[in-house]
Design an enzyme around this catalytic site. Structure first.
Site, PDB file in Angstrom:
ATOM      1  N   HIS A  16     -67.586 -31.130   6.220  1.00  0.00           N
ATOM      2  CA  HIS A  16     -65.984 -31.269   6.118  1.00  0.00           C
ATOM      3  C   HIS A  16     -65.560 -30.504   4.744  1.00  0.00           C
ATOM      4  O   HIS A  16     -65.839 -30.766   3.806  1.00  0.00           O
ATOM      5  CB  HIS A  16     -65.588 -32.757   5.974  1.00  0.00           C
ATOM      6  N   HIS A  18     -62.711 -27.587   2.881  1.00  0.00           N
ATOM      7  CA  HIS A  18     -61.401 -26.598   2.707  1.00  0.00           C
ATOM      8  C   HIS A  18     -61.927 -25.447   2.169  1.00  0.00           C
ATOM      9  O   HIS A  18     -61.944 -25.304   0.829  1.00  0.00           O
ATOM     10  CB  HIS A  18     -60.324 -27.525   2.199  1.00  0.00           C
ATOM     11  N   LEU A  19     -61.481 -24.421   2.841  1.00  0.00           N
ATOM     12  CA  LEU A  19     -61.872 -22.992   2.098  1.00  0.00           C
ATOM     13  C   LEU A  19     -60.562 -22.316   1.912  1.00  0.00           C
ATOM     14  O   LEU A  19     -60.447 -21.363   1.464  1.00  0.00           O
ATOM     15  CB  LEU A  19     -62.811 -22.149   3.153  1.00  0.00           C
ATOM     16  N   ARG A  20     -59.509 -22.696   2.325  1.00  0.00           N
ATOM     17  CA  ARG A  20     -58.057 -22.011   2.167  1.00  0.00           C
ATOM     18  C   ARG A  20     -58.211 -20.564   2.528  1.00  0.00           C
ATOM     19  O   ARG A  20     -59.071 -20.213   3.590  1.00  0.00           O
ATOM     20  CB  ARG A  20     -57.660 -22.173   0.605  1.00  0.00           C
ATOM     21  N   ASN A  44     -56.193 -26.771   8.438  1.00  0.00           N
ATOM     22  CA  ASN A  44     -55.046 -26.910   7.764  1.00  0.00           C
ATOM     23  C   ASN A  44     -54.483 -26.089   6.705  1.00  0.00           C
ATOM     24  O   ASN A  44     -54.135 -26.369   5.656  1.00  0.00           O
ATOM     25  CB  ASN A  44     -54.870 -28.278   7.020  1.00  0.00           C
ATOM     26  N   LYS A 102     -59.824 -31.011  15.085  1.00  0.00           N
ATOM     27  CA  LYS A 102     -59.681 -31.946  13.852  1.00  0.00           C
ATOM     28  C   LYS A 102     -58.307 -32.523  14.236  1.00  0.00           C
ATOM     29  O   LYS A 102     -57.402 -31.837  14.483  1.00  0.00           O
ATOM     30  CB  LYS A 102     -59.371 -31.011  12.738  1.00  0.00           C
ATOM     31  N   HIS A 139     -59.047 -37.463  10.895  1.00  0.00           N
ATOM     32  CA  HIS A 139     -58.567 -38.058   9.455  1.00  0.00           C
ATOM     33  C   HIS A 139     -57.993 -39.630   9.857  1.00  0.00           C
ATOM     34  O   HIS A 139     -56.756 -39.588  10.312  1.00  0.00           O
ATOM     35  CB  HIS A 139     -57.519 -37.085   8.949  1.00  0.00           C
ATOM     36  N   HIS A 177     -64.381 -38.451   6.084  1.00  0.00           N
ATOM     37  CA  HIS A 177     -64.388 -39.069   4.477  1.00  0.00           C
ATOM     38  C   HIS A 177     -63.712 -40.548   4.662  1.00  0.00           C
ATOM     39  O   HIS A 177     -62.932 -41.058   4.074  1.00  0.00           O
ATOM     40  CB  HIS A 177     -63.026 -38.474   3.690  1.00  0.00           C
ATOM     41  N   LEU A 222     -57.010 -37.826  -0.655  1.00  0.00           N
ATOM     42  CA  LEU A 222     -56.581 -38.541   0.420  1.00  0.00           C
ATOM     43  C   LEU A 222     -57.586 -38.673   1.485  1.00  0.00           C
ATOM     44  O   LEU A 222     -58.333 -37.459   1.552  1.00  0.00           O
ATOM     45  CB  LEU A 222     -55.288 -38.340   0.996  1.00  0.00           C
ATOM     46  N   ASP A 250     -65.245 -32.644   1.594  1.00  0.00           N
ATOM     47  CA  ASP A 250     -63.921 -32.609   1.545  1.00  0.00           C
ATOM     48  C   ASP A 250     -63.372 -31.955   0.214  1.00  0.00           C
ATOM     49  O   ASP A 250     -62.310 -32.346  -0.446  1.00  0.00           O
ATOM     50  CB  ASP A 250     -63.011 -33.862   1.713  1.00  0.00           C
ATOM     51  N   HIS A 254     -56.933 -26.888  -5.260  1.00  0.00           N
ATOM     52  CA  HIS A 254     -55.514 -26.862  -5.380  1.00  0.00           C
ATOM     53  C   HIS A 254     -55.500 -26.090  -6.604  1.00  0.00           C
ATOM     54  O   HIS A 254     -56.083 -26.485  -7.493  1.00  0.00           O
ATOM     55  CB  HIS A 254     -54.686 -28.014  -5.384  1.00  0.00           C
ATOM     56  N   ALA A 266     -52.884 -33.806  -3.020  1.00  0.00           N
ATOM     57  CA  ALA A 266     -54.067 -34.424  -2.996  1.00  0.00           C
ATOM     58  C   ALA A 266     -55.297 -33.488  -2.614  1.00  0.00           C
ATOM     59  O   ALA A 266     -55.245 -32.647  -1.881  1.00  0.00           O
ATOM     60  CB  ALA A 266     -54.041 -35.496  -1.779  1.00  0.00           C
TER      61      ALA A 266
HETATM   62  O1  DOR Z   1     -57.491 -35.026  -0.502  1.00  0.00           O
HETATM   63  C1  DOR Z   1     -57.425 -34.528   0.421  1.00  0.00           C
HETATM   64  N1  DOR Z   1     -57.016 -32.879   0.396  1.00  0.00           N
HETATM   65  N2  DOR Z   1     -57.445 -34.990   1.792  1.00  0.00           N
HETATM   66  C2  DOR Z   1     -56.956 -34.369   2.728  1.00  0.00           C
HETATM   67  O2  DOR Z   1     -57.109 -34.952   3.887  1.00  0.00           O
HETATM   68  C3  DOR Z   1     -56.665 -32.866   2.862  1.00  0.00           C
HETATM   69  C4  DOR Z   1     -57.305 -32.259   1.496  1.00  0.00           C
HETATM   70  C5  DOR Z   1     -56.282 -30.796   1.390  1.00  0.00           C
HETATM   71  O3  DOR Z   1     -56.297 -30.034   2.427  1.00  0.00           O
HETATM   72  O4  DOR Z   1     -55.847 -30.513   0.113  1.00  0.00           O
HETATM   73 ZN    ZN Z   2     -60.031 -32.652   4.196  1.00  0.00          ZN
END
Ligand code: DOR
Ligand code: ZN
Length: 352
Positions: A16, A18-20, A44, A102, A139, A177, A222, A250, A254, A266
């Site tokens: 799990h 996030h690579l943006r 996302n 997802k 999620h 998560h 989150l 996860d 940011h 989050a």
């Molecule tokens: O803390 C989190 N950040 N939880 C998520 O489910 C999404 C993620 C994000 O994309 O920043």
């Molecule tokens: Zn996530």
């Protein structure tokens, strides 16, 4: 007291991540691709990765951002919406383009506005996924305004997840998560088609760490971290060796202005020091012998893939291992997770 000072593990995977995109992707991808063989890539983005065409284009952008010499495979996912076409999903899975779908309940987290409001509207996709054996990454939090944020995971299990699994008993589900003892217990209660990922940070922080002595935006994610008894249940699950539990960091970068402000995002960025943090946690539990199962074996087994051939070495050093406090990307600075204790385990990549 453990006397182990060196461990060899199959190269870990992150189930799990996030690579943006764009400059952020370029800046943070090496933190994962250095030590991890594969990762399940969260869809996302803005706009989200909803179709096979989007997933293909995103995978190409990830591969283009990969540093020379890094050996890393992104495992793509599609973002489930109420208009997702089951046929598109089935074709993307058959061609090997995607490894999972997802599910975000609409409004549950970052960029989840296009997620699911009425679960009836995705039943055709879930049915198809159950038929072809494609995992659904969930999620698991309800978004109802009247449900307290600390209860949202437990309520989701009762109201949504359990009925969904009863309706689609063949569906492979990953509870993403998990943050509660309720999540651990539910994951244990299922059969072979149920598993749960656990993040690095939820093994280390509880809700006091976020709120006592001043608010810590870099510990906000989150699902939000819960009481200590829940953290202890997660540690027990992760270190148990049970094939139901595996690593999904996860790691969710940011830029700092988006974290430290009146309405902070989050997400916690752990990709770069995850293996050092995990070795510390597992050593404290006297469970270093279970680390490889959690990071490198249970995940591929659930997803029906072979474990990575290559290995990494974890070496315990007398002096603390230094990590940067921030990653400076072309899209701004990202704060690296501070576990609150010195890290002595260093991950070293073994050449192929
Ligand atoms: O803390 C989190 N950040 N939880 C998520 O489910 C999404 C993620 C994000 O994309 O920043
Ligand atoms: Zn996530």
């Amino acid at each position: 007291m453990s006397t182990t000072t060196r461990l060899t593990l199959r190269r870990p995977d992150d189930w799990h991540l996030h690579l943006r995109d764009d400059e952020m992707l370029k800046g943070i991808l090496p933190s994962t691709s250095e030590n991890f063989g594969r990762a399940i890539i969260m869809p996302n983005l803005v706009p989200p990765v909803v179709s096979a065409k989007d997933a293909k284009a995103y995978r190409e952008r990830i591969m283009a951002a990969l540093p020379e010499g890094h050996d890393f495979t992104p495992l793509m996912t599609l973002y489930l919406t109420e208009t997702t076409d089951p046929q598109d999903v089935a074709e993307a899975a058959k061609s090997g383009l995607i490894s999972a779908v997802k599910l975000y309940p609409a409004g549950a987290t970052t960029n989840s506005q296009s997620g699911v409001r009425d679960f009836e509207n995705v039943s055709n996709v879930l049915e198809k996924m159950a038929e072809i054996g494609l995992p659904l990454c969930v999620h698991g939090e309800v978004t109802d305004a009247d449900v307290d944020i600390f209860d949202r995971e437990a309520v989701f299990i009762d109201r949504i997840l359990d009925p969904m699994r009863k309706r689609f008993p063949q569906l492979k589900v990953v509870m993403e998560h998990i943050t509660t003892k309720d999540g651990v217990d539910y994951a244990k209660s299922g059969g072979d088609n149920l598993a749960a990922t656990i993040t690095t940070h939820h093994l280390i922080i509880n809700r006091n760490d976020i709120l006592v002595g001043g608010i810590k935006p870099h510990f906000y994610c989150l699902p939000v971290a819960k009481r200590e008894e829940h953290r202890l249940a997660l540690v027990a699950a992760a270190t148990s060796g049970s094939p139901r539990f595996f690593l999904g960091t996860d790691s969710a970068p940011h830029r700092d202005e988006r974290k430290v402000c009146g309405c902070g995002c989050a997400g916690i960025f752990t990709a770069i020091n995850t293996m050092s943090c995990l070795a510390h946690v597992f050593e404290n539990e006297g469970a270093l012998d279970q680390l490889e199962a959690f990071t490198s074996l249970n995940g591929p087994a659930f997803y029906g893939m072979a474990a990575n051939e290559r290995t990494i070495e974890l070496v315990k050093c007398d002096a603390p291992v230094e990590f940067p406090s921030h990653i400076h990307t072309g899209d701004g600075s990202v704060t690296v997770f501070d576990p609150g204790f010195p890290l002595h385990w260093k991950a070293i990549n073994n050449p192929s």
